[in-house]
Write a protein that holds these residues in place. Structure first.
Motif, PDB file in Angstrom:
ATOM      1  N   ARG A   1      78.418  77.252 153.130  1.00 28.93           N
ATOM      2  CA  ARG A   1      79.344  76.407 153.867  1.00 28.93           C
ATOM      3  C   ARG A   1      80.764  76.619 153.327  1.00 28.93           C
ATOM      4  N   VAL A   2      81.730  75.989 153.962  1.00 33.96           N
ATOM      5  CA  VAL A   2      83.100  75.993 153.433  1.00 33.96           C
ATOM      6  C   VAL A   2      83.079  75.508 151.985  1.00 33.96           C
ATOM      7  N   ARG A   3      82.267  74.521 151.699  1.00 36.38           N
ATOM      8  CA  ARG A   3      82.169  73.965 150.348  1.00 36.38           C
ATOM      9  C   ARG A   3      81.806  75.032 149.320  1.00 36.38           C
ATOM     10  N   GLU A   4      80.807  75.859 149.613  1.00 34.73           N
ATOM     11  CA  GLU A   4      80.390  76.880 148.653  1.00 34.73           C
ATOM     12  C   GLU A   4      81.459  77.961 148.469  1.00 34.73           C
ATOM     13  N   VAL A   5      82.108  78.349 149.539  1.00 33.22           N
ATOM     14  CA  VAL A   5      83.153  79.368 149.415  1.00 33.22           C
ATOM     15  C   VAL A   5      84.300  78.833 148.568  1.00 33.22           C
ATOM     16  N   ALA A   6      84.690  77.603 148.818  1.00 33.04           N
ATOM     17  CA  ALA A   6      85.749  76.987 148.018  1.00 33.04           C
ATOM     18  C   ALA A   6      85.349  76.930 146.544  1.00 33.04           C
ATOM     19  N   ALA A   7      84.103  76.572 146.282  1.00 36.21           N
ATOM     20  CA  ALA A   7      83.625  76.500 144.909  1.00 36.21           C
ATOM     21  C   ALA A   7      83.642  77.867 144.247  1.00 36.21           C
ATOM     22  N   HIS A   8      83.274  78.893 144.992  1.00 31.20           N
ATOM     23  CA  HIS A   8      83.255  80.251 144.447  1.00 31.20           C
ATOM     24  C   HIS A   8      84.659  80.694 144.038  1.00 31.20           C
ATOM     25  N   VAL A   9      85.630  80.456 144.898  1.00 34.34           N
ATOM     26  CA  VAL A   9      87.002  80.853 144.581  1.00 34.34           C
ATOM     27  C   VAL A   9      87.540  80.023 143.414  1.00 34.34           C
ATOM     28  N   ALA A  10      87.211  78.736 143.379  1.00 35.02           N
ATOM     29  CA  ALA A  10      87.663  77.874 142.285  1.00 35.02           C
ATOM     30  C   ALA A  10      87.028  78.268 140.959  1.00 35.02           C
ATOM     31  N   LEU A  11      85.806  78.740 140.997  1.00 33.86           N
ATOM     32  CA  LEU A  11      85.075  79.086 139.776  1.00 33.86           C
ATOM     33  C   LEU A  11      85.557  80.386 139.149  1.00 33.86           C
ATOM     34  N   THR A  12      86.083  81.295 139.949  1.00 31.13           N
ATOM     35  CA  THR A  12      86.431  82.634 139.465  1.00 31.13           C
ATOM     36  C   THR A  12      87.323  82.619 138.218  1.00 31.13           C
ATOM     37  N   PRO A  13      88.405  81.836 138.161  1.00 33.94           N
ATOM     38  CA  PRO A  13      89.263  81.863 136.963  1.00 33.94           C
ATOM     39  C   PRO A  13      88.765  80.965 135.831  1.00 33.94           C
ATOM     40  N   GLN A  14      87.606  80.362 135.993  1.00 26.74           N
ATOM     41  CA  GLN A  14      87.046  79.518 134.941  1.00 26.74           C
ATOM     42  C   GLN A  14      85.546  79.810 134.796  1.00 26.74           C
ATOM     43  N   PRO A  15      85.229  81.041 134.375  1.00 25.54           N
ATOM     44  CA  PRO A  15      83.823  81.452 134.307  1.00 25.54           C
ATOM     45  C   PRO A  15      83.029  80.601 133.324  1.00 25.54           C
ATOM     46  N   PRO A  16      81.742  80.398 133.601  1.00 27.30           N
ATOM     47  CA  PRO A  16      80.888  79.591 132.718  1.00 27.30           C
ATOM     48  C   PRO A  16      80.716  80.238 131.347  1.00 27.30           C
ATOM     49  N   SER A  17      80.162  79.471 130.441  1.00 23.75           N
ATOM     50  CA  SER A  17      79.921  79.955 129.085  1.00 23.75           C
ATOM     51  C   SER A  17      78.863  81.061 129.098  1.00 23.75           C
ATOM     52  N   PRO A  18      78.840  81.892 128.040  1.00 19.16           N
ATOM     53  CA  PRO A  18      77.806  82.936 127.956  1.00 19.16           C
ATOM     54  C   PRO A  18      76.390  82.378 128.058  1.00 19.16           C
ATOM     55  N   ARG A  19      76.168  81.188 127.498  1.00 18.60           N
ATOM     56  CA  ARG A  19      74.830  80.599 127.573  1.00 18.60           C
ATOM     57  C   ARG A  19      74.439  80.295 129.014  1.00 18.60           C
ATOM     58  N   VAL A  20      75.376  79.724 129.778  1.00 14.18           N
ATOM     59  CA  VAL A  20      75.105  79.432 131.193  1.00 14.18           C
ATOM     60  C   VAL A  20      74.903  80.728 131.975  1.00 14.18           C
ATOM     61  N   MET A  21      75.713  81.709 131.684  1.00 17.99           N
ATOM     62  CA  MET A  21      75.589  82.999 132.371  1.00 17.99           C
ATOM     63  C   MET A  21      74.218  83.628 132.109  1.00 17.99           C
ATOM     64  N   LEU A  22      73.768  83.565 130.851  1.00 22.41           N
ATOM     65  CA  LEU A  22      72.467  84.137 130.508  1.00 22.41           C
ATOM     66  C   LEU A  22      71.343  83.389 131.199  1.00 22.41           C
ATOM     67  N   ALA A  23      71.396  82.063 131.151  1.00 17.41           N
ATOM     68  CA  ALA A  23      70.354  81.268 131.795  1.00 17.41           C
ATOM     69  C   ALA A  23      70.317  81.516 133.302  1.00 17.41           C
ATOM     70  N   THR A  24      71.488  81.631 133.897  1.00 16.35           N
ATOM     71  CA  THR A  24      71.548  81.888 135.341  1.00 16.35           C
ATOM     72  C   THR A  24      71.030  83.282 135.665  1.00 16.35           C
TER      73      THR A  24
END
Length: 214
Positions: free
Chosen positions: A39-62
């Protein structure tokens, strides 16, 4: 387009997306975007998330949850981030608009076309407009045509010549597709929302090969 100019365009596009989102109704936030399944919501979240990537632990778990599938990995991260209030997503876009922080395994050229295209993913289904200068779209297209696995099949444009009609830009050889550079950029990245702007013998072939992915 050099690095400094590219980052200025990225900032401008992030701010334009935030401006568009800021006055949407709750129903409009739920509108299907040009990204299949988002949805528009997910696209907005994706763009917002790009300059604030999750921690290595979250990345590994994902990554483990996604079983190594890149697109599934991005989808999980995005859907999790999209659970936030919409006002927070808009605020994040504005706060981090000028950020040059990059997620691992990417570069500013990828962020350039990703931000531009996702802005259109939001705007077009809502009947809104986010302007893109032809020069910026051409720079984004230069990178987008190079991207292959794990995002797209690198052979998707084999035997096809793309020719922009509003700027001096071409790519490839073979049967031709011509039209405005922004419409070509959307086609290159698997979007079919601007096919009416394009013409050429290779258009049916290109459409049959391309699929929309985040």
């Amino acid at each position: 387009m050099d690095r400094e100019t590219s980052w200025k365009v990225i900032e401008q596009q992030r701010r334009a997306i935030a401006d568009l989102l800021s006055d949407l109704t709750p129903e409009e936030w739920e509108t299907p975007s040009l990204c299949t399944g988002w949805r528009v919501r997910e696209v907005a979240a994706h763009v917002a998330l790009t300059p604030q990537p999750p921690s290595p632990r979250v990345m590994l778990a994902t990554g483990l949850r996604a079983r190594g599938n890149y697109n599934r990995f991005i989808d999980i991260l995005t859907r999790t981030h999209a659970n936030q209030p919409t006002a927070d997503l808009v605020s994040q876009l504005r706060t981090h608009a000028a950020s040059q922080r990059l997620p691992s395994l990417t570069n500013y050229r990828n962020i350039l076309f990703d931000t531009m295209v996702h802005g259109q993913d939001i705007a077009i289904p809502l009947g809104r407009t986010i302007d893109i200068a032809p020069e910026a779209a051409a720079a984004a297209a230069d990178r987008a045509v190079e991207v292959g696995w794990p995002v797209w099949d690198k052979r998707r444009l084999d035997g096809i010549r793309l020719h922009a009609t509003d700027i001096d830009w071409t790519h490839g050889t073979g049967q031709e597709i011509q039209g405005p550079i922004v419409s070509l950029l959307l086609l290159i990245t698997g979007r079919t929302a601007r096919l009416d702007d394009l013409s050429g013998d290779a258009l049916p072939l290109a459409v049959s090969r391309l699929s929309t992915t985040p």
